[in-house]
Design an enzyme around this catalytic site. Structure first.
Site, PDB file in Angstrom:
ATOM      1  N   GLU A  34       1.090  -0.970   0.024  1.00 13.43           N
ATOM      2  CA  GLU A  34       0.050   0.435  -0.485  1.00 13.43           C
ATOM      3  C   GLU A  34       0.818   1.592   0.394  1.00 13.43           C
ATOM      4  OE1 GLU A  34      -3.610   0.482  -0.446  1.00 13.43           O
ATOM      5  OE2 GLU A  34      -2.377   3.249  -0.040  1.00 13.43           O
ATOM      6  N   CYS A  42     -12.506   3.752   0.849  1.00 13.03           N
ATOM      7  CA  CYS A  42     -13.866   4.393   2.325  1.00 13.03           C
ATOM      8  C   CYS A  42     -13.136   4.941   3.735  1.00 13.03           C
ATOM      9  CB  CYS A  42     -13.934   2.621   2.203  1.00 13.03           C
ATOM     10  SG  CYS A  42     -15.497   2.172   3.564  1.00 13.03           S
ATOM     11  N   CYS A  47     -15.961   6.511   2.452  1.00 15.32           N
ATOM     12  CA  CYS A  47     -17.804   6.448   2.662  1.00 15.32           C
ATOM     13  C   CYS A  47     -17.604   6.092   4.168  1.00 15.32           C
ATOM     14  CB  CYS A  47     -17.756   4.909   3.026  1.00 15.32           C
ATOM     15  SG  CYS A  47     -17.180   3.710   1.750  1.00 15.32           S
ATOM     16  N   TYR A  98      -6.593  -1.406  10.718  1.00 17.69           N
ATOM     17  CA  TYR A  98      -6.107  -1.921   9.326  1.00 17.69           C
ATOM     18  C   TYR A  98      -5.241  -2.786   9.282  1.00 17.69           C
ATOM     19  CZ  TYR A  98     -10.048  -1.704   6.876  1.00 17.69           C
ATOM     20  OH  TYR A  98     -11.709  -1.522   6.584  1.00 17.69           O
ATOM     21  N   ALA A 114       3.571   0.291  -5.913  1.00 14.38           N
ATOM     22  CA  ALA A 114       4.411  -1.289  -7.066  1.00 14.38           C
ATOM     23  C   ALA A 114       3.398  -0.907  -7.806  1.00 14.38           C
ATOM     24  CB  ALA A 114       2.785  -2.437  -6.320  1.00 14.38           C
ATOM     25  N   THR A 149      -6.320  -1.359  -6.422  1.00 12.49           N
ATOM     26  CA  THR A 149      -5.328  -0.502  -5.863  1.00 12.49           C
ATOM     27  C   THR A 149      -7.193   0.832  -6.095  1.00 12.49           C
ATOM     28  OG1 THR A 149      -5.208  -0.226  -8.558  1.00 12.49           O
ATOM     29  CG2 THR A 149      -3.072  -1.122  -7.162  1.00 12.49           C
ATOM     30  N   GLY A 150      -8.397   0.211  -6.857  1.00 14.51           N
ATOM     31  CA  GLY A 150      -9.161   1.268  -6.147  1.00 14.51           C
ATOM     32  C   GLY A 150      -9.201   2.473  -7.601  1.00 14.51           C
ATOM     33  N   SER A 151      -9.857   3.822  -7.483  1.00 12.92           N
ATOM     34  CA  SER A 151      -9.968   4.427  -8.007  1.00 12.92           C
ATOM     35  C   SER A 151     -10.155   5.947  -7.027  1.00 12.92           C
ATOM     36  CB  SER A 151     -11.264   4.663  -8.861  1.00 12.92           C
ATOM     37  OG  SER A 151     -12.591   4.495  -7.575  1.00 12.92           O
ATOM     38  N   GLY A 189     -22.094  14.207  -5.137  1.00  9.12           N
ATOM     39  CA  GLY A 189     -22.443  15.960  -5.420  1.00  9.12           C
ATOM     40  C   GLY A 189     -23.603  15.599  -4.293  1.00  9.12           C
ATOM     41  N   ASP A 313     -13.323  -1.562  -7.775  1.00 15.28           N
ATOM     42  CA  ASP A 313     -13.488  -0.034  -8.626  1.00 15.28           C
ATOM     43  C   ASP A 313     -12.506   0.217  -9.642  1.00 15.28           C
ATOM     44  OD1 ASP A 313     -14.834   1.047  -6.248  1.00 15.28           O
ATOM     45  OD2 ASP A 313     -14.029   2.748  -6.779  1.00 15.28           O
ATOM     46  N   HIS A 445     -45.315  -1.674  14.105  1.00 13.14           N
ATOM     47  CA  HIS A 445     -46.489  -0.805  14.200  1.00 13.14           C
ATOM     48  C   HIS A 445     -45.769   0.167  15.935  1.00 13.14           C
ATOM     49  CE1 HIS A 445     -49.642   2.110  13.063  1.00 13.14           C
ATOM     50  NE2 HIS A 445     -50.265   1.783  14.511  1.00 13.14           N
ATOM     51  N   GLU A 450     -43.114  -0.326   7.727  1.00 14.75           N
ATOM     52  CA  GLU A 450     -43.955  -1.597   7.915  1.00 14.75           C
ATOM     53  C   GLU A 450     -44.832  -1.283   6.822  1.00 14.75           C
ATOM     54  OE1 GLU A 450     -47.566  -0.914  11.073  1.00 14.75           O
ATOM     55  OE2 GLU A 450     -46.811   0.915  11.103  1.00 14.75           O
TER      56      GLU A 450
HETATM   57  P1  NDP Z   1     -21.306   9.469 -10.038  1.00 17.28           P
HETATM   58  O1  NDP Z   1     -20.509   8.270 -11.333  1.00 17.28           O
HETATM   59  O2  NDP Z   1     -22.000   8.748  -9.517  1.00 17.28           O
HETATM   60  O3  NDP Z   1     -22.082  10.528 -10.876  1.00 17.28           O
HETATM   61  C1  NDP Z   1     -21.025  11.313 -11.343  1.00 17.28           C
HETATM   62  C2  NDP Z   1     -21.975  12.740 -11.717  1.00 17.28           C
HETATM   63  O4  NDP Z   1     -20.661  13.512 -12.682  1.00 17.28           O
HETATM   64  C3  NDP Z   1     -23.269  12.708 -12.871  1.00 17.28           C
HETATM   65  O5  NDP Z   1     -24.252  13.720 -12.136  1.00 17.28           O
HETATM   66  C4  NDP Z   1     -22.298  13.039 -14.104  1.00 17.28           C
HETATM   67  O6  NDP Z   1     -23.680  13.397 -15.188  1.00 17.28           O
HETATM   68  C5  NDP Z   1     -21.500  14.523 -13.483  1.00 17.28           C
HETATM   69  N1  NDP Z   1     -20.973  14.056 -15.510  1.00 17.28           N
HETATM   70  C6  NDP Z   1     -19.992  13.188 -15.517  1.00 17.28           C
HETATM   71  N2  NDP Z   1     -19.258  14.020 -16.003  1.00 17.28           N
HETATM   72  C7  NDP Z   1     -19.517  15.141 -16.696  1.00 17.28           C
HETATM   73  C8  NDP Z   1     -19.106  16.169 -17.523  1.00 17.28           C
HETATM   74  N3  NDP Z   1     -18.362  16.088 -18.858  1.00 17.28           N
HETATM   75  N4  NDP Z   1     -19.926  17.791 -17.357  1.00 17.28           N
HETATM   76  C9  NDP Z   1     -20.547  17.533 -16.990  1.00 17.28           C
HETATM   77  N5  NDP Z   1     -20.654  16.812 -16.186  1.00 17.28           N
HETATM   78  C10 NDP Z   1     -20.423  15.098 -15.425  1.00 17.28           C
HETATM   79  O7  NDP Z   1     -19.638   9.827  -9.995  1.00 17.28           O
HETATM   80  P2  NDP Z   1     -19.701  10.431  -8.177  1.00 17.28           P
HETATM   81  O8  NDP Z   1     -18.000  10.374  -8.214  1.00 17.28           O
HETATM   82  O9  NDP Z   1     -20.662  10.702  -7.247  1.00 17.28           O
HETATM   83  O10 NDP Z   1     -19.128   9.145  -7.027  1.00 17.28           O
HETATM   84  C11 NDP Z   1     -18.348   7.952  -8.106  1.00 17.28           C
HETATM   85  C12 NDP Z   1     -18.797   6.704  -7.780  1.00 17.28           C
HETATM   86  O11 NDP Z   1     -18.188   6.780  -6.155  1.00 17.28           O
HETATM   87  C13 NDP Z   1     -20.238   6.381  -7.472  1.00 17.28           C
HETATM   88  O12 NDP Z   1     -20.656   5.576  -9.024  1.00 17.28           O
HETATM   89  C14 NDP Z   1     -19.984   5.190  -6.601  1.00 17.28           C
HETATM   90  O13 NDP Z   1     -19.751   4.077  -7.236  1.00 17.28           O
HETATM   91  C15 NDP Z   1     -19.580   5.755  -5.167  1.00 17.28           C
HETATM   92  N6  NDP Z   1     -19.642   5.872  -4.250  1.00 17.28           N
HETATM   93  C16 NDP Z   1     -20.985   5.445  -3.466  1.00 17.28           C
HETATM   94  C17 NDP Z   1     -21.271   6.380  -2.689  1.00 17.28           C
HETATM   95  C18 NDP Z   1     -22.624   5.805  -1.716  1.00 17.28           C
HETATM   96  O14 NDP Z   1     -22.611   4.261  -2.058  1.00 17.28           O
HETATM   97  N7  NDP Z   1     -22.826   5.981  -1.146  1.00 17.28           N
HETATM   98  C19 NDP Z   1     -20.844   7.743  -2.064  1.00 17.28           C
HETATM   99  C20 NDP Z   1     -19.734   7.597  -2.550  1.00 17.28           C
HETATM  100  C21 NDP Z   1     -19.520   7.145  -4.105  1.00 17.28           C
HETATM  101  P3  NDP Z   1     -23.959  12.314 -16.042  1.00 17.28           P
HETATM  102  O15 NDP Z   1     -25.042  11.776 -14.934  1.00 17.28           O
HETATM  103  O16 NDP Z   1     -25.108  13.019 -16.725  1.00 17.28           O
HETATM  104  O17 NDP Z   1     -23.412  11.735 -16.435  1.00 17.28           O
END
Ligand code: NDP
Length: 465
Positions: A34, A42, A47, A98, A114, A149-151, A189, A313, A445, A450
């Site tokens: 890591e 997370c 998260c 962890y 790595a 390695t995630g995102s 967002g 991811d 209730h 429910e």
């Molecule tokens: P999302 O993919 O969920 O949302 C991305 C947002 O950015 C959408 O509104 C998308 O619009 C917009 N967007 C993307 N490209 C452009 C562009 N070129 N111009 C304008 N708007 C754009 O990504 P997030 O960053 O919100 O989250 C990433 C991931 O992380 C999630 O998909 C989820 O897997 C994970 N996550 C999960 C959570 C949970 O479980 N509670 C909490 C936070 C993250 P459009 O819809 O039109 O493409």
């Protein structure tokens, strides 16, 4: 051929740690590498801190709600620094847990970046290893290698993008911005709009769709849109994209494609995430990726190199922590215990921690009607908690039933405690239960939950036209 390890896991996030620990538990000799965050996104910048900040953001409104119940409490002022310090302390505690969990499981820990030298050899740059790296070992080999390695957040390629922050920085802001402009209406967002608004910021939420959360059920998107509109402190700018960010002293301007300019103290891009593959040297092991740079895997998480696997991811599957954990566990079981561990990925529950939160499991109406005629049950109400309060938070419940089989194929809820409630109901969806199984279940209730077992009247039927 002998190797240093049976398994090397690259990345100590949720999926990687689970895979390493389970593999070690099956008797494998395991290493994990890591470079930054023990526990991954997370625990550190996802998260966990998000949920803590979400909790923080709810207390102000609850204080006001309490007045209706006879309390004379005052809302007061929120101290951002105090919250961030408490959050950081908790995350440090989790980081240590962890590391110690991995050590207790007998996993060898490497700190560093790595990269593949070949399909069995990993080079660790700037590794600062505990006792195992006494001889400055930089290349380690393994029979099996897992990429976990995630995102990372993606920044929109617009002029002035360097002025924008992402969720990575939002967790460490020195002060809470009085005005925040958030771009994107996905999970991040929406959740951060709720957090900042709840703590007292004015939020401009800019997104290019008419409704938030593309991909979710259309009615639920509308219900969430209405809930955001009802929540004070958030202005939605729908059908808009940013074209430029500019800065004037400490003030930023977010320029939209309709010519509108939003003046703000912070521009926050929540516009999706991209897989962390940079610097991994995937080409040295002939590991193939998609156009979106996701590592290509088969159903057993095997990449184009037969001894290399990828989970979480970094691959093209559902990007959620519990999914990565399930994948890591299943992989370790398969490789080192010869066991098949199944998960109901089709019934993966999802939650968006706004206030009120939204949670879903199974199909949306739009997805379900592609497969055949469906019966839709909808219930909307103001839950009992808000009887005496000034704000009236609406609960919206939607059930989707396949008409022919009567299987409940989708359940959606926007309302207090929706994630807690839907986690339980996810079992019913994963088990393929029918509407009559729900009907036979006795409710608790009085509760909002429910309602899910007392839906009587079909609101409408629908089918792909
Ligand atoms: P999302 O993919 O969920 O949302 C991305 C947002 O950015 C959408 O509104 C998308 O619009 C917009 N967007 C993307 N490209 C452009 C562009 N070129 N111009 C304008 N708007 C754009 O990504 P997030 O960053 O919100 O989250 C990433 C991931 O992380 C999630 O998909 C989820 O897997 C994970 N996550 C999960 C959570 C949970 O479980 N509670 C909490 C936070 C993250 P459009 O819809 O039109 O493409």
């Amino acid at each position: 051929m002998t190797y240093d390890f049976d398994l090397i896991v690259i990345g100590a996030g949720s999926g990687g740690v689970r895979c390493a620990r389970i593999a070690a538990g099956h008797g494998a000799k395991v290493a994990i590498i890591e470079k930054q965050h023990w526990g991954g996104t997370c625990v550190n910048i996802g998260c966990v801190p998000k949920k803590l900040m979400m909790f923080a953001s709810t207390f102000g409104d609850l204080v006001e709600d309490s007045h209706g119940y006879g309390w004379d409490t005052q809302k007061g002022h929120h101290h951002w620094q105090q919250l961030i310090q408490a959050k950081d302390k908790e995350i440090n505690r989790l980081n240590e847990i962890y590391v110690s969990m991995l050590q207790k499981a007998g996993v060898t820990i490497f700190r560093g970046a790595a990269s593949f030298k070949d399909a069995h050899t990993i080079n660790i740059a700037q590794s600062v290893l505990s006792e195992d790296n006494a001889q400055g070992l930089l290349n380690i080999t393994a029979k099996h290698i897992v990429i976990a390695t995630g995102s990372s957040p993606s920044i929109l390629d617009v002029e002035g993008k360097e002025h924008a922050i992402t969720s990575d920085q939002a967790f460490y802001l020195k002060e809470r911005p009085q005005r925040v402009s958030i771009v994107g209406s996905g999970y991040i967002g929406i959740e951060f709009a709720g957090i900042f608004a709840g703590l007292g910021s004015q939020v401009d939420l800019v997104y290019r769709q008419p409704l938030p959360l593309r991909g979710f059920d259309q009615d639920m998107r509308q219900a969430l849109h209405d809930a955001i509109a009802a929540r004070s402190g958030i202005t939605q700018h729908t059908g808009r994209s940013p074209v430029k960010v500019s800065k004037d002293g400490n003030v930023y301007q977010l320029h939209l494609d309709n010519g509108e300019v939003i003046e703000t103290d912070c521009v926050f891009f929540a516009t999706g995430r991209h897989p962390n593959i940079e610097g991994l040297g995937l080409e040295n092991a002939q590991i193939e990726i998609t156009k979106k740079k996701q590592i290509i895997v088969n159903d057993d998480f095997v990449t184009s190199a037969s001894n290399v696997y990828a989970i979480g991811d970094v691959i093209d599957k559902i990007n959620l922590t519990p999914v990565a954990i399930a994948q890591g566990h299943a992989l370790a079981d398969r490789l080192f215990a010869g066991k098949v561990r199944k998960s109901a990925y089709d019934a993966t529950p999802k939650a968006v921690f706004f206030y009120p939160p939204l949670a879903s499991v199974g199909l949306s109406e739009e997805e379900a009607e592609q497969k055949g005629e469906v019966e839709i049950y909808i219930s909307q109400f103001t839950s009992m908690k808000y009887v005496f309060t000034e704000r009236k938070i609406k609960t919206y419940i939607k059930m989707i039933v396949d008409k022919a089989s009567q299987n409940v194929v989708g359940l959606h809820m926007l309302g207090d405690d929706a994630p807690e409630i839907m986690q339980g109901f996810a079992v019913a969806i994963a088990a393929g239960l029918t509407k009559s199984d729900f009907d036979q279940t006795i409710g608790i209730h009085p509760s909002s939950a429910e309602e899910l077992v007392t839906l009587r009247q079909v609101t409408r039927t629908s089918q792909k036209s």
